[in-house]
Design a protein around this motif. Structure first.
Motif, short mmCIF file in Angstrom:
data_model
loop_
_atom_site.label_atom_id
_atom_site.label_comp_id
_atom_site.label_asym_id
_atom_site.label_seq_id
_atom_site.Cartn_x
_atom_site.Cartn_y
_atom_site.Cartn_z
N MET A 177 88.13 78.82 48.74
CA MET A 177 89.36 78.11 48.39
C MET A 177 90.05 77.56 49.64
SD MET A 177 92.51 79.69 46.20
CE MET A 177 93.22 80.49 47.65
N LYS A 178 90.15 78.40 50.67
CA LYS A 178 90.79 77.97 51.92
C LYS A 178 89.98 76.87 52.60
CE LYS A 178 92.74 81.04 54.63
NZ LYS A 178 94.17 80.71 54.53
N SER A 179 88.66 76.99 52.54
CA SER A 179 87.79 75.99 53.16
C SER A 179 87.93 74.64 52.46
CB SER A 179 86.34 76.46 53.10
OG SER A 179 85.46 75.47 53.61
N LEU A 180 87.96 74.66 51.11
CA LEU A 180 88.07 73.42 50.34
C LEU A 180 89.39 72.70 50.62
CD1 LEU A 180 87.00 71.54 48.07
CD2 LEU A 180 88.21 73.00 46.44
N PHE A 181 90.49 73.44 50.61
CA PHE A 181 91.79 72.80 50.81
C PHE A 181 92.02 72.42 52.27
CE2 PHE A 181 92.46 74.57 46.58
CZ PHE A 181 93.17 73.55 45.97
N ARG A 182 91.49 73.18 53.19
CA ARG A 182 91.59 72.79 54.61
C ARG A 182 90.84 71.49 54.85
NH1 ARG A 182 89.95 77.19 56.63
NH2 ARG A 182 87.75 76.65 56.80
N TRP A 183 89.63 71.41 54.29
CA TRP A 183 88.84 70.17 54.41
C TRP A 183 89.56 69.00 53.76
CZ3 TRP A 183 87.06 67.35 50.26
CH2 TRP A 183 86.19 66.29 50.55
N SER A 184 90.13 69.22 52.57
CA SER A 184 90.84 68.15 51.85
C SER A 184 92.02 67.62 52.66
CB SER A 184 91.34 68.67 50.49
OG SER A 184 90.27 69.09 49.69
N HIS A 185 92.70 68.54 53.35
CA HIS A 185 93.85 68.11 54.18
C HIS A 185 93.38 67.37 55.42
CE1 HIS A 185 97.09 69.03 57.26
NE2 HIS A 185 97.72 68.32 56.34
N GLU A 186 92.34 67.90 56.07
CA GLU A 186 91.82 67.25 57.28
C GLU A 186 91.25 65.87 56.99
OE1 GLU A 186 89.01 70.10 58.66
OE2 GLU A 186 90.52 71.39 59.62
N GLU A 187 90.69 65.70 55.78
CA GLU A 187 90.12 64.40 55.40
C GLU A 187 91.18 63.43 54.87
OE1 GLU A 187 86.80 63.29 55.55
OE2 GLU A 187 86.61 65.05 56.85
N GLY A 188 92.42 63.89 54.74
CA GLY A 188 93.51 63.01 54.29
C GLY A 188 93.63 62.85 52.80
N HIS A 189 92.98 63.75 52.03
CA HIS A 189 93.05 63.65 50.56
C HIS A 189 94.33 64.27 50.01
CE1 HIS A 189 89.04 62.13 50.72
NE2 HIS A 189 88.50 63.28 51.08
N ILE A 190 94.95 65.18 50.77
CA ILE A 190 96.23 65.78 50.36
C ILE A 190 97.17 65.79 51.57
CG2 ILE A 190 95.42 67.21 48.44
CD1 ILE A 190 95.08 69.54 50.34
N PRO A 191 98.48 65.61 51.34
CA PRO A 191 99.42 65.54 52.47
C PRO A 191 99.59 66.86 53.21
CG PRO A 191 100.60 65.51 50.38
CD PRO A 191 99.15 65.38 50.05
N LYS A 192 99.47 67.99 52.50
CA LYS A 192 99.56 69.29 53.17
C LYS A 192 98.63 70.29 52.49
CE LYS A 192 103.43 71.73 51.04
NZ LYS A 192 104.72 72.37 51.33
N ASN A 193 98.26 71.31 53.25
CA ASN A 193 97.30 72.29 52.77
C ASN A 193 98.02 73.46 52.09
OD1 ASN A 193 95.30 74.19 52.38
ND2 ASN A 193 94.77 74.42 54.54
N PRO A 194 97.93 73.59 50.76
CA PRO A 194 98.63 74.67 50.07
C PRO A 194 98.02 76.06 50.32
CG PRO A 194 97.23 73.49 48.53
CD PRO A 194 97.18 72.72 49.82
N ALA A 195 96.79 76.09 50.87
CA ALA A 195 96.13 77.38 51.11
C ALA A 195 96.31 77.87 52.55
CB ALA A 195 94.64 77.27 50.79
N ALA A 196 97.03 77.08 53.37
CA ALA A 196 97.12 77.38 54.81
C ALA A 196 97.74 78.74 55.10
CB ALA A 196 97.92 76.29 55.51
N LYS A 197 98.74 79.13 54.32
CA LYS A 197 99.46 80.37 54.61
C LYS A 197 98.98 81.56 53.76
CE LYS A 197 103.67 78.17 56.32
NZ LYS A 197 105.14 78.06 56.19
N ILE A 198 97.92 81.35 53.00
CA ILE A 198 97.36 82.45 52.19
C ILE A 198 96.47 83.31 53.08
CG2 ILE A 198 95.87 83.06 50.26
CD1 ILE A 198 96.85 80.59 48.82
N LYS A 199 96.74 84.60 53.13
CA LYS A 199 96.03 85.50 54.02
C LYS A 199 94.75 86.03 53.37
CE LYS A 199 100.25 87.00 56.35
NZ LYS A 199 101.15 88.16 56.66
N GLU A 200 93.83 86.42 54.25
CA GLU A 200 92.58 87.03 53.77
C GLU A 200 92.89 88.41 53.21
OE1 GLU A 200 89.14 86.38 53.92
OE2 GLU A 200 89.46 84.29 54.47
N PRO A 201 92.35 88.75 52.04
CA PRO A 201 92.55 90.11 51.51
C PRO A 201 91.82 91.13 52.37
CG PRO A 201 90.98 88.91 50.17
CD PRO A 201 91.53 87.91 51.15
N LYS A 202 92.40 92.31 52.49
CA LYS A 202 91.76 93.37 53.27
C LYS A 202 90.59 93.95 52.48
CE LYS A 202 95.78 94.76 55.99
NZ LYS A 202 96.68 95.88 56.38
#
Length: 279
Positions: A74-99
């Motif tokens: 999920m984080k990889s998909l939204f990070r890529w979408s933001h870097e490619e300019g498909h979305i203005p900001k990454n909604p998954a950026a601040k979601i932490k990895e579960p322990k």
């Protein structure tokens, strides 16, 4: 851009980058689950709170490791979408990895390895088992290996690992003997090092797993044996005879040293044995 369109473009990009077919297959399943939860909505309408709700719902039925895998995709998909300019900001950026906690890899004892070795019936089974154990290769690396990648003079092979990276692996004399016998008896012209027994063609991952399961059934070992355990056992064996972690990391094809360091915990049983012996 719709969620489904984002996945299709993302998959094409990652295929070009050299992601393995196994990784892309796993990610495709995760994309389907994501679309099922959100429906095929516009990518920029999904919020951080919605993604957290998705993970919270997933945590009810998934083990920590599976939840972490879902989160990474999920984080990889939204990070890529933001870097490619498909979305203005990454909604998954601040979601932490579960322990997930550190799990010590399950390995086989020397006695269990010998029982498995004796349970191999044909030259193919013996060659496959010895190659898996003596090289420590991932099953996907063995499946895609061709005969012309073997260097018999120094008992080595060039395998293609994660990220499409090549590395040299080595096999022992026992493996050399059985691999030669297996290849010498084959009548087909298939370039793959291991082929199916009927109508020979390149063996699949599922077929290799079945063969190891078949061998372990004969050995009557009270464990759920799978090919990756042979890789863990290979690493543990190297560690126990004093091989440095840096060498094990290189032989296993680990990109990060942290991945290899988990095997240091395995040697706890060895330390205990030494303590009992010398104290």
């Amino acid at each position: 851009m719709l969620l489904s369109q984002a996945w299709e473009t993302y998959e094409s990009d990652k295929r070009i980058e050299g992601f393995s077919p196994q990784t892309l297959k796993a990610y495709k399943l995760q994309s389907s689950l994501l679309i099922r939860f959100f429906n095929d909505v516009q990518l920029d309408t999904i919020t951080t709170d919605q993604l957290k709700a998705y993970l919270a719902k997933s945590s009810e039925s998934l083990k920590p490791a599976s939840l972490a895998h879902r989160n990474r995709f999920m984080k990889s998909l939204f990070r890529w979408s933001h870097e490619e300019g498909h979305i203005p900001k990454n909604p998954a950026a601040k979601i932490k990895e579960p322990k997930t906690g550190k799990r010590i890899p399950k390995f086989l004892t020397e006695m269990e390895i010998e029982h498995l070795r004796e349970a191999c019936c044909s030259p193919m089974e013996k060659a496959l088992f010895e190659f898996m154990f003596s090289t420590g290769c991932r099953i996907g690396e063995i499946v895609s290996l061709d005969k012309n990648r073997i260097n018999w003079s120094n008992r080595s092979a060039i395998v293609r690992g994660k990220g499409d990276k090549e590395r040299e692996v080595y096999f022992n004399i026992r493996c050399d003997i059985w691999l030669r016998r297996y290849l010498d008896q084959r009548q087909d012209c298939n370039p793959a090092i291991f082929v199916t027994e009927r109508y020979p063609h390149q063996m699949s991952i599922a077929q290799m797993r079945y063969i190891i399961k078949r061998i372990s059934g004969r050995a009557r070992i009270n464990k759920n044996i799978h090919p990756h355990q042979l890789r863990h056992s290979y690493a543990t064996h190297l560690l126990n005879i004093g091989a440095p972690l840096e060498a094990i990391q290189s032989l296993l094809g680990h990109e990060k040293s942290e991945t290899t360091r988990i095997y240091a915990q395995v040697s706890g049983s060895l330390r205990q044995e030494l303590y009992k012996k010398y104290f």
